[in-house]
Design a protein around this motif. Structure first.
Motif, PDB file in Angstrom:
ATOM      1  N   TRP A  94      65.663  29.039  43.199  1.00  0.00           N
ATOM      2  CA  TRP A  94      63.997  28.697  42.850  1.00  0.00           C
ATOM      3  C   TRP A  94      63.884  27.326  43.242  1.00  0.00           C
ATOM      4  O   TRP A  94      64.767  26.241  43.250  1.00  0.00           O
ATOM      5  CB  TRP A  94      63.809  28.606  41.404  1.00  0.00           C
ATOM      6  CG  TRP A  94      63.922  30.252  40.979  1.00  0.00           C
ATOM      7  CD1 TRP A  94      64.955  30.911  40.753  1.00  0.00           C
ATOM      8  CD2 TRP A  94      62.874  31.101  40.857  1.00  0.00           C
ATOM      9  NE1 TRP A  94      64.642  32.192  40.208  1.00  0.00           N
ATOM     10  CE2 TRP A  94      63.424  32.418  40.394  1.00  0.00           C
ATOM     11  CE3 TRP A  94      61.552  31.084  41.180  1.00  0.00           C
ATOM     12  CZ2 TRP A  94      62.761  33.548  40.020  1.00  0.00           C
ATOM     13  CZ3 TRP A  94      60.725  32.228  40.754  1.00  0.00           C
ATOM     14  CH2 TRP A  94      61.202  33.381  40.333  1.00  0.00           C
ATOM     15  N   ALA A  95      62.604  26.942  43.941  1.00  0.00           N
ATOM     16  CA  ALA A  95      62.256  25.563  44.355  1.00  0.00           C
ATOM     17  C   ALA A  95      61.042  25.186  43.694  1.00  0.00           C
ATOM     18  O   ALA A  95      60.130  26.200  43.524  1.00  0.00           O
ATOM     19  CB  ALA A  95      62.116  25.414  45.721  1.00  0.00           C
ATOM     20  N   PRO A  96      60.743  23.939  43.370  1.00  0.00           N
ATOM     21  CA  PRO A  96      59.558  23.578  42.729  1.00  0.00           C
ATOM     22  C   PRO A  96      58.392  23.593  43.748  1.00  0.00           C
ATOM     23  O   PRO A  96      58.763  23.497  45.021  1.00  0.00           O
ATOM     24  CB  PRO A  96      59.600  22.176  42.483  1.00  0.00           C
ATOM     25  CG  PRO A  96      60.763  21.714  43.052  1.00  0.00           C
ATOM     26  CD  PRO A  96      61.722  22.839  43.588  1.00  0.00           C
ATOM     27  N   VAL A 102      57.228  26.948  39.998  1.00  0.00           N
ATOM     28  CA  VAL A 102      58.457  27.327  40.892  1.00  0.00           C
ATOM     29  C   VAL A 102      58.421  28.600  41.844  1.00  0.00           C
ATOM     30  O   VAL A 102      57.511  29.457  41.431  1.00  0.00           O
ATOM     31  CB  VAL A 102      59.643  27.688  40.112  1.00  0.00           C
ATOM     32  CG1 VAL A 102      60.166  26.421  39.461  1.00  0.00           C
ATOM     33  CG2 VAL A 102      59.659  28.744  39.133  1.00  0.00           C
ATOM     34  N   ASP A 163      59.752  35.864  35.133  1.00  0.00           N
ATOM     35  CA  ASP A 163      60.858  34.957  35.267  1.00  0.00           C
ATOM     36  C   ASP A 163      60.566  33.557  34.427  1.00  0.00           C
ATOM     37  O   ASP A 163      61.437  32.713  34.221  1.00  0.00           O
ATOM     38  CB  ASP A 163      61.016  34.252  36.731  1.00  0.00           C
ATOM     39  CG  ASP A 163      59.747  33.640  37.268  1.00  0.00           C
ATOM     40  OD1 ASP A 163      58.777  34.341  37.423  1.00  0.00           O
ATOM     41  OD2 ASP A 163      59.684  32.441  37.689  1.00  0.00           O
ATOM     42  N   LEU A 164      59.313  33.222  34.020  1.00  0.00           N
ATOM     43  CA  LEU A 164      58.681  32.114  33.227  1.00  0.00           C
ATOM     44  C   LEU A 164      59.063  32.541  31.974  1.00  0.00           C
ATOM     45  O   LEU A 164      58.656  33.278  31.422  1.00  0.00           O
ATOM     46  CB  LEU A 164      57.504  31.828  33.393  1.00  0.00           C
ATOM     47  CG  LEU A 164      57.192  31.453  35.143  1.00  0.00           C
ATOM     48  CD1 LEU A 164      55.577  31.448  35.510  1.00  0.00           C
ATOM     49  CD2 LEU A 164      57.973  30.008  35.317  1.00  0.00           C
ATOM     50  N   GLU A 165      59.768  31.728  31.170  1.00  0.00           N
ATOM     51  CA  GLU A 165      59.967  31.769  29.544  1.00  0.00           C
ATOM     52  C   GLU A 165      58.982  31.889  28.765  1.00  0.00           C
ATOM     53  O   GLU A 165      57.704  31.315  29.045  1.00  0.00           O
ATOM     54  CB  GLU A 165      60.723  30.853  29.223  1.00  0.00           C
ATOM     55  CG  GLU A 165      61.806  31.177  28.146  1.00  0.00           C
ATOM     56  CD  GLU A 165      62.597  29.811  27.801  1.00  0.00           C
ATOM     57  OE1 GLU A 165      63.721  29.885  28.425  1.00  0.00           O
ATOM     58  OE2 GLU A 165      62.295  29.138  26.880  1.00  0.00           O
TER      59      GLU A 165
END
Lengths: 797, 346
Positions: A94-96, A102, A163-165
């Motif tokens: 993952w990249a910002p 991300v 994927d995001l908490e």
């Protein structure tokens, strides 16, 4: 460098009257481009270079079950096959993004849009890399996609970003500007209120050159040289350092000739990162260049705003207030590029060119299973959407009030004496004088005569429309106290060196993608120090050779770097004064400047030219204390405000009543971008932007089907206009300098793209008035126009 | 949450990245010598300098004559394709939607590039480029429908390269010359191992992307009958120059000495009708052309077609265009025919 005198004079370009500073001159970069000798990323061939290709997801939303790369690796020319799992082990999957989100470099868990990157093959040649993609076996578990942004927030909608908490929906952000209570109060007491849903559909910048990179990682000294299609080489270098862990001083980003950007080349795409990983893995340079379909399907799109607009006015046509709620489709990752504080870009300049009592907007961003992006295509950070909204709403109001749209605009403009003007959403417009610009546009068009012609034609059943757009932009981001991208303030550096023989090199941080920086910036320096532009080389696009700055987008090159260059030239000029005084054995304050020369006040025969002073600076003359023996300087310019260019556009269309086919018969564009450095380059920018505008208004759209398949994945499906669809452009100008810019210049690169779509749509809607059409959304294709004539206008999404 | 992933690595990440990936990435093979060992295939080396697009692997051969082309087709069999102008096939190959094993290039067959007025027939060689048709005075005089259509086929660059034979054999439903040839009652001359066959357009054109030309045959000529007192017209609606037609219509009309219509043909493009609109004949033949007839013909054309909804428009719009364009082309064809009749009488 080709010397301009070597070329025959071209009266059309006006270079017979070649300027020392500002003025019309042919572009210094054109001799190489017209000979086909531009050097683009794909022209770069390094010894032992390998080629990468990306396997892309065929579906919009699917869980990744398995990837089998065995067969691909068995291909005799394949050196590596990299998957998300490989990257994940290194924390590089993952990249910002530029919006604090991300983005997956390669899919690890789930495919989130069609065309997303799944695996990367490195092979000896490009054909082999492509062949090997077909040998990778991937199993997907297909999930229902979220295609319609309107349904993204429905309860039960599939959650794209699991994927995001803690993420339980597809909501990204809510943002607002203006005073809601004040605006609602004005609306409540207004005589007239009109409402309209206005959709600015998803379009794509589609630069002629697609995105690509050549990554060359040297395993011996740990240096990465990255040749990249980027509009912002310095910002990319910093971001690569942050992502890859390679220290920033070991990274050199080179952006060679760029074949069009339009915002498409601001972001960091997975392909760039994969080329770097590929080079590290193989120890060889790796080239990755996407094809047209990859560009259209996976890189930054533009717009995709669904806007509910409302305008309030008195019954005699005084516009009081505007308000809007916007639903913004940001795709699968929030990857728009704009100053951090402004998740909707500069959309809140939607108050336009009018003196309002109140205004309020809200913008809600949502995830969908589509390619990420949003800020691109010469939009000036969403000023495009803002101008389209207000200019359509004003036309709709004019129809409601039965007023001429030109008259309604003239009645409501911010007046010259009100500048600097604080609008209701927090902007301070630097300068403006709108009425003369509007009047000039109407004069060139022969506005009254056009209205008479239209009246006669309507009586005969012919469909002719006249559309007006008056736009105000906010460009040149921006003051670093307000504006940054991932913490990097939006100020630009510039360095100037005058060599002993009086030839100069100016180094800038912004990167041309066709804007003519090599000419314009040389002209700015020339104007300040009197050396002819052809004696001034502009160095850009290489982070090892240029000072830091945020890059070229949002029409910021001239407002920010142009100012930096003017100031650095002035700094050199002041330094030259001290050196000239030493050479002339007089006091600096006794010298006077005329273009190119310091001379003794009252005795113009005694003086020194810049070239003489440069030789003196490097020579043997005793220099005053504190003056170094060179004629160099550097500055970093932090703009005090943005610049606010404006313009009045008038479009005339004819519509075939039997087929709905729209012909743009005339287009008049009067622009005011303050001081005009090179009018020929400005006109070129305007011509290109107007063509973009006609394209968006009439044909361009990235559509998706219910499964989330992209329907605009090639130039057979994504239509861009040709010379056949556009008229001869009629341009004019007024000059209202920016009071805070050192030379009074404002940005202009995006003005026409921003300002022209509403003029075309307003003209189409005007032509369709006999059918009771008040609004139709872009694109105004023959079918959609015909449907509007049947009373069946419909949003494109 | 995710940002932590990058921050954790720091400067050490570089080393980790390099060593780990080199050693383990998907079992990657490092074969540094293999680049030097690459076969010296000229076009692949060229591609490194100027890579353009990436089709699937294929072999290529240039035919030197019609007989040679037929022999090559026979030899390479079902997975070989003939390339003429290449403006349909090559884009499909570049997207890997078409993946022939062999390309048989017939661009050297100048013997098929001709326009001949041969008695009562215009003979058009299959390799005649669009631009030749567009610029021909004979074509303009005898069959203005061809000029009308050619003017709106793609753009000059495509027209310089594309051929009538390629267009007819591609048989794209949005292809203009198929409609034109139907309307003009052209005859296709097809040659194969067994000799030449003459096919009417109805026989030749079997449906979307399908013709009667067998794998080992070649379309070599199109013959268009010349009729006195006849003229024709074509009109297309497209979203943009070079896009596929939203819809188009063509008409050919022959007027008798008394000014009545003796023969008529109307064809439609891109609206799901692979034949002429024969329904209009009964209405028009024997009548003096007038607007009422054209309106009726338009209505019949709209009924006869069977369009699909797509990005170019909904079904009712396309039906409307079938109607509107039929009226327009009949109007123009009749007025042109009348002018040509009066030319003759003068």
């Amino acid at each position: 460098m080709t010397i301009l005198e070597d070329r025959p004079s071209n009266p059309a370009a006006g270079d017979h009257d070649r300027p020392i500073g500002h003025g019309r001159m042919q572009r210094k970069e054109d001799p190489r481009f017209v000979r086909g000798k531009g050097r683009y990323v794909d022209d770069i061939v390094l010894p032992g270079m390998l080629h990468g290709a990306i396997l892309r997801a065929p579906v919009a939303h699917a869980r990744l079950v398995s990837i089998d790369t065995t067969e691909a690796l068995a291909h005799p020319k394949v050196l590596a096959v990299i998957t998300g799992t490989d990257l994940q082990a290194l924390g590089l999957a993952w990249a910002p993004t530029l919006s604090m989100d991300v983005q997956a470099v390669l899919v690890t868990d789930k495919v989130r849009f069609q065309g997303q990157e799944v695996a990367f093959v490195v092979a000896e040649d490009r054909y082999a890399a492509r062949d090997a993609l077909e040998l990778i076996q991937v199993e997907y578990d297909v999930l229902p996609p979220v295609v319609d942004a309107r349904k993204a927030m429905d309860p039960g909608a599939p959650v794209i970003r699991d994927d995001l908490e803690g993420r339980t929906d597809n909501h990204i952000f809510d943002w607002e500007a203006g005073d809601k209570a004040e605006t609602d109060a004005v609306f409540a007491s207004a005589d007239v209120v009109v409402k309209q849903e206005i959709v600015y559909p998803r379009v794509h910048p589609a630069p002629m050159e697609t995105c690509g990179a050549v990554a060359d990682f040297d395993p011996i000294d740990g240096r990465l040289t990255l040749y990249e299609t980027t509009q912002a080489p310095h910002a990319h270098r910093t971001l690569f350092a942050m992502v890859s862990g390679i220290p920033e001083h070991k990274i050199r980003v080179v952006s060679p000739d760029i074949g069009g950007g339009f915002g498409n080349k601001v972001g960091i795409y997975p392909g760039y990162i994969l080329a770097v990983v590929g080079s590290i893995v193989t120890g060889k340079p790796v080239k990755w260049v996407e094809d047209r379909s990859e560009n259209l399907m996976s890189t930054s799109f533009a717009r995709d705003y669904i806007m509910q607009g409302e305008i309030a006015a008195t019954k005699d046509g005084k516009i009081l207030a505007l308000r809007t709620n916007v639903l913004a489709d940001h795709g699968a990752f929030n990857a728009t590029a704009q100053p951090t504080k402004y998740p909707a870009g500069f959309f809140h300049i939607f108050t336009g060119s009018y003196d309002l009592a109140a205004a309020h907007c809200t913008v809600t961003g949502v995830y969908t299973n589509k390619a990420p992006g949003g800020v691109a295509y010469a939009c000036s950070f969403r000023v495009t959407e803002a101008v389209y909204l207000v200019e359509r709403m004003v036309d709709i109001l004019a129809r409601k009030l039965d007023m001429d749209p030109a008259e309604l605009r003239l009645k409501n403009f911010i007046k010259k004496e009100q500048f600097p003007y604080a609008n209701k959403t927090g902007w301070e417009y630097d300068s403006g004088d709108y009425e003369p610009t509007m009047r000039l546009s109407m004069k060139i068009a022969g506005y009254d005569e056009l209205r008479r012609e239209q009246k006669e034609k309507r009586e005969r059943g012919e469909l002719m429309g006249i559309g007006i757009s008056f736009f105000t932009e906010t460009v040149g981001a921006g003051p670093r106290k307000d504006m940054d991208i991932l913490g990097l303030g939006m100020a630009d550096g510039a360095e100037l060196r005058i060599h002993p023989t009086g030839k100069a090199v100016v180094r800038i941080s912004v990167q041309s993608q066709g804007q003519g920086h090599e000419t314009t910036f040389a002209q700015i320096v020339a104007e300040e120090i009197g050396i002819p532009p052809e004696d001034i080389d502009v160095v850009h696009g290489d982070t090892d050779q240029t000072p830091f700055g945020l890059g070229t987008y949002g029409s910021r090159s001239t407002p920010v770097s142009g100012a930096a260059v003017a100031l650095v030239a002035r700094k050199v000029r002041e330094k030259a004064r001290f050196i000239a005084a030493a050479m002339l054995e007089t006091r600096p304050e006794d010298l006077e400047w005329a273009k190119g020369r310091w001379f003794v006040k009252g005795d113009p025969r005694v003086g020194k030219t810049m070239a003489e002073i440069a030789m003196g600076a490097h020579g043997t003359v005793a220099l005053p204390e504190g003056i170094d023996g060179n004629l160099d300087a550097e500055v970093t310019y932090d703009p005090p405000n943005l610049t606010f260019p404006f313009g009045a556009y008038i479009c005339v269309v004819d519509i075939d009543p039997g087929t709905g086919h729209v012909t743009v018969r005339r287009f008049i564009a009067v622009d005011d971008c303050g001081t005009r450095i090179n009018p020929m380059i400005i006109e070129g920018q305007i011509h290109g932007g107007l063509t973009d505008g006609v394209g968006m208004a009439l044909m361009e759209i990235i559509e998706f089907d219910d499964e989330g398949n992209c329907l605009g994945g090639s130039f057979m499906d994504y239509l861009i206009p040709t010379a056949m669809e556009v008229p001869d452009w009629e341009t004019g100008f007024t000059v209202t300098p920016s009071p805070h810019h050192p030379i009074g210049a404002k940005g202009v690169g995006e003005s026409a793209t921003v300002g022209s779509p509403p003029a075309v749509v307003n003209a189409v809607v005007d032509a369709l008035a006999p059918f009771g059409v008040v609004h139709m959304d872009m694109p105004c294709t023959p079918a959609r126009v015909w449907e509007a004539m049947q009373g069946r206008t419909r949003p494109p999404v | 949450m995710h940002r932590a992933k990058y921050e954790s690595g720091g400067a050490q990440l570089l080393l980790v990245l390099w060593s780990t990936l080199t050693a383990t990435v998907a079992g990657s093979k490092l074969r540094h010598d293999s680049v030097a060992q690459r076969r010296a295939v000229p076009w692949k080396l060229l591609s490194e300098e100027k890579p353009v697009q990436i089709p699937a692997p294929f072999d290529y051969v240039r035919a030197s004559s019609v007989d040679n082309a037929l022999a090559l087709l026979d030899r390479h069999g079902a997975e070989s394709r003939v390339v003429a102008g290449g403006h349909s096939l090559l884009p499909m190959m570049k997207l890997r939607l078409a993946r022939p094993d062999w390309l048989i290039d017939i661009n050297d067959l100048y013997e098929l590039d001709y326009l001949l007025v041969d008695g009562p027939v215009l003979r058009i060689g299959a390799m005649t480029r669009h631009t030749t048709l567009l610029q021909s005075g004979d074509v303009r005089r005898l069959f203005p429908i061809i000029c009308d259509a050619e003017r709106v086929i793609a753009d000059p660059i495509v027209r310089n390269r594309g051929t009538i034979g390629g267009s007819l054999c591609q048989a794209d439903p949005a292809e203009d010359l198929s409609t034109v040839c139907h309307v003009l009652e052209a005859v296709a001359v097809v040659r194969g191992p067994a000799g030449e066959r003459m096919l009417s357009m109805a026989e030749f054109h079997r449906g979307p992307y399908e013709t009667a030309v067998a794998q080992n045959e070649l379309l070599i000529e199109v013959r268009v009958p010349i009729r006195a007192g006849s003229s024709s017209a074509y009109e297309k609606v497209e979203r943009r120059v070079g896009d596929w037609a939203v819809a188009a219509a063509g008409a050919s009309v022959t007027l008798g000495a008394d000014g009545t219509i003796s023969e008529v043909a109307v064809g439609l493009t891109a609206v799901g009708l692979e034949r002429n609109v024969t329904e209009v004949e009964a209405v028009l033949v024997g009548q003096t052309p007038d607007e009422t007839l054209f309106v009726e013909a338009g209505r019949l054309a709209a009924l006869a077609c069977d369009p699909l909804a797509d990005q170019r428009g909904p079904i009712d719009y396309k039906r409307h265009l079938a109607d509107e364009l039929t009226r327009r082309v009949l109007r123009v064809a009749c007025s042109r025919a009348a002018a040509s009749v009066s030319d003759i009488t003068i």
